[in-house]
Design a protein around this motif. Structure first.
Motif: not given
Length: 790
Positions: A29-31, A121-122, A124-125, A127, A134, A137-138, A141
């Motif tokens: 999940l983490l870029p 986390a937001r 990082v996304r 978005s 959303d 997903i956060e 993450i």
């Protein structure tokens, strides 16, 4: 039964694969990297304090993450955003339940229940969507972040990437933009303000919606008081503090160093320099004030660099006049790195190199007479001649002609190699390009290189006292590479000696005798007087003024002039640059003592008292002195010779005219005629040779009795035409060993006239080659060819 079995097989076969896939997806999940944003380039001093910053490529003030956060900000942030931060795994079920209840009761979303980790986390996304998917997903993450990073690392990442309104990202940048100071210097009110800003950065901004911002800040301060961080009286005082006004400009303490570090360290975003902030501010103040004086003479620019000799680091880097108009021509140029004509600033290194090689002794007499090599005819600054001057005095007085003659003797190519090995990076052409003008400004140099070279003279002596194997030369550092991860400009130094310690010591001793500017008159009478070895330089056309000096702790380099190269009257090293250098030294801590004398490198050497050369066979008076280690290789005195005189000492004689018992031998100090001519004017104790007794034949010993001062080589002349259309005259000048002797002048066998004492003859000649002949009363002859051309 078979269907059930097949179904179970499918389920138990697919399920592990599914679980494995989900787990794999969860861990991916983490870029990598978490953030791809570009950061501002941040320059710090040796203590980590901000000196300046360059905005990021996306026009955002976004500082790279720091390694710590102050307790006031952490307490404010956690109280406002996530009070159970240290107790949950990235998701706070209680906060989610509370948010759901508030949203249900309000009929709209008024609270998100996000933890700091979920907000990170937001970020990082990248978005801004706020739907349930959303959020889910956060949440995942956030859990993944908590598995990979510590709570402290998560706080640091959040603080450095949270939005703070406008083009400000990250709490460190926000602190400087909104409060004009570092985060560490903020009190509770500043920390509380920054803690509430990321909650609604688009709505709440220090420049607008001030009531909403004040309400949020004050409410947070009240909660902090309730949590026991400060008492009621302090709270009341905090509530009265005003909000910040419009954003501040970031510090610009050393903008040229900021750009230099950024260009030389691509990929780095936080650079900790060796700059001492207090000393940098002191130097800035000195340059700023001094620039106002220079402006009266239309001199617009100045630069100063301050080095720490013992630590090998740059303490102050003021590469132009601070706070000058940015759009004005030349005001943004880094004049510490700019190539400028060196003037006389390289002379100490020639002196030191010759001492190192044993080609010179400190008191050796060097000719100071009219000199010409081809079309190059150096002149002393005051246009006078000394005849002969000790080498150390020639350096301290910065006499040009002795320096050129020393370079001619030493060799331009050899000096060129010395300068390059010392760190002079601007010699990008062969030595033949510079020729003998190398020592008088024929080459360009950078203040960065030159002050490093001067400081290295001191470091040689420091290394000698500490038995260091290093040669003392090498680039000084502007990076505090002992702290942090940035290595800075580290140049490996060779252990091979370049200049000897004894040569460095004699050179610095000569430089302490340089006459100080008028502003420093009588400096020795003060108890606080500082011993400083220093030198100035002035380029041709009065375009560049240099002054570089050092004591046991510091080296200061100054350049003054106009960035566009415009010359100005009075733009000399002694008048324009030296006063600023001494002002900077006055602002520094006093240094104790002087450099260690390298006794182990000295030898006892017998030296001629009159000439300063190694004592020769005929020297009348000899002193035993401490000399450079290779001084024994230097030439023996060429000026003492045995002269036969009568018993009264009034005339020179030989066996052709007197009886042997009436002759006595005397060791006589005899300079060549042209040197003696000028030397005698400034040294009344100089004893010229007595005349020959009538009837005595001088023989061949007098072949050098006459010397031509001008021209002293086979010349080609343009004879100018005056306003009336007539040809002007060329004045020839000669010298004789006997000042009162008579000289007879001939041109192409035609008699021109006779001179006595002052031997000058004006003559005119037609186009073509000619022969000038000069004869004295004893028949000694000197002939010189020359050519007149159109």
């Amino acid at each position: 039964m078979g269907k059930i079995l097949r179904k179970n097989i499918i389920i138990w076969g697919v399920l592990p694969a599914f679980i494995l896939a989900v787990t794999w997806w969860f861990f991916l999940l983490l870029p990598d990297p978490l953030f791809e944003e570009k950061y501002s380039f941040v320059l710090e001093d040796s203590d980590g304090k901000l000196l300046g910053a360059v905005i990021a490529e996306d026009e955002q003030w976004r500082f790279p993450a720091s390694d710590s956060l102050p307790d006031t900000y952490i307490a404010s942030l956690l109280t406002f955003e996530d009070k159970r931060f240290y107790f949950h795994p990235g998701v706070d079920p209680l906060a989610i339940a509370r948010a759901a209840k508030q949203n249900f009761e309000s009929g709209k979303v008024v609270s998100g229940g996000s933890t700091i980790t979920m907000q990170l986390a937001r970020m990082v996304r990248g978005s801004e969507k706020r739907g349930w998917w959303d959020k889910f997903i956060e949440l995942l993450i956030a859990l993944r972040l908590e598995l990979k990073f510590s709570k402290e690392e998560i706080l640091l990442m959040y603080a450095s990437h949270a939005p703070f309104g406008g083009n400000v990202v990250g709490v460190e940048a926000a602190s400087w933009r909104y409060f004009g100071t570092s985060l560490d210097n903020l009190g509770w009110t500043g920390a509380a303000t920054l803690a509430v800003l990321p909650n609604s950065p688009a709505l709440i901004h220090p420049g607008r919606n001030r009531e909403k911002l004040a309400d949020k800040r004050n409410h947070l301060l009240e909660r902090l008081h309730q949590n026991g961080h400060f008492d009621l009286l302090t709270l009341e005082l905090f509530l009265e503090e005003p909000l910040p006004e419009r954003p501040f400009s970031l510090p610009s303490t050393s903008p040229q160093l900021l750009q230099l570090a950024k260009s030389e360290h691509p990929g780095d975003f936080r650079f900790q320099s060796s700059i001492n902030r207090d000393m940098q501010l002191m130097v800035n103040d000195k340059v700023r004030a001094y620039a106002r004086e220079l402006a009266n003479n239309h001199i617009e620019h100045a630069a100063v660099i301050l080095l720490d000799l013992k630590e090998n680091k740059v303490l102050a880097y003021t590469a132009n006049v601070p706070d000058s108009e940015p759009d004005r021509r030349g005001n943004q140029v880094d004049l510490i790195q700019a190539k400028r004509s060196t003037g006389s600033i390289l002379k100490p290194f020639l002196y030191a190199a010759m001492l190192t090689e044993g080609e010179l002794l400190p008191q050796t007499l060097v000719a100071d007479i009219p000199t010409r090599y081809g079309s190059f005819s150096p002149q002393n600054f005051d246009r006078t001649f000394e005849g002969a001057v000790p080498a150390d005095e020639a350096l301290s007085r910065s006499l040009n002609i002795p320096a050129v003659r020393m370079l001619q003797e030493f060799g331009t190519e050899k000096m060129y190699r010395y300068l390059k090995s010392m760190g002079m990076s601007t010699l990008d052409k062969p030595s033949s390009h510079y020729g003998l003008s190398l020592i008088l400004g024929g080459a360009e140099g950078k203040l960065w290189d030159l002050v490093s070279m001067y400081a290295s003279l001191g470091r040689i002596l420091h290394n000698y006292g500490q038995n260091s194997p290093q040669n003392g030369f090498g680039q000084f550092q502007y990076a505090d590479y002992s702290i942090g991860e940035n290595p800075g400009k580290v140049n490996t130094q060779s252990t091979e000696p370049i200049l000897s310690a004894d040569a460095a010591w004699f050179t610095l001793e000569a430089m302490t005798k340089v006459e100080r500017p008028l502003s420093e008159t009588g400096w020795r009478r003060f108890a606080t007087a500082r011993e400083i070895a220093w030198k100035t330089g002035t380029s041709f056309g009065y375009r560049d003024a240099w002054a570089i000096g050092l004591n046991t702790d510091f080296a200061v380099g100054v350049w003054v002039g106009n960035a566009d190269g415009e010359g100005r009257p009075g733009l000399t090293g002694i008048e324009a640059a030296a006063p600023l250098m001494f002002q900077v030294f006055d602002g520094l801590p006093a240094s104790e003592g002087w450099f260690t004398i390298p006794y182990d490198n000295f030898i006892d050497l017998e030296v001629c008292r009159k000439s300063g050369f190694k004592a020769g066979l005929h020297c009348a008076k000899v002193d035993t002195v401490l000399a450079p280690e290779k001084g024994y290789l230097s030439k023996s005195c060429p000026y003492h010779q045995v002269v036969h005189v009568n018993n009264a000492g009034t005339h020179r004689v030989n066996a052709s005219c007197v009886h042997i018992k009436d002759i006595r031998a005397e060791n006589w100090f005899v300079l060549p005629p042209s040197m003696a001519w000028y030397f005698n004017k400034n040294n009344p104790t100089y004893r010229s040779l007595p005349p020959w007794k009538a009837g005595c034949s001088p023989g061949d010993s007098e072949t050098m009795a006459i010397e031509l001062i001008y021209p002293n080589y086979k010349p080609r002349f343009f004879i100018p035409i005056d306003l009336s259309g007539d040809k002007e005259s060329v004045v020839f000048e000669a010298a004789h060993q006997l000042p009162d002797n008579t000289l007879h002048w001939h041109l192409n066998n035609d008699y021109l006239g006779t001179t006595q004492t002052f031997h000058q003859m004006a003559l005119q000649a037609e186009k073509g080659k000619h022969l000038l002949t000069i004869i004295d009363d004893w028949g000694n002859r000197l002939s010189q060819q020359f050519e007149v051309i159109d």
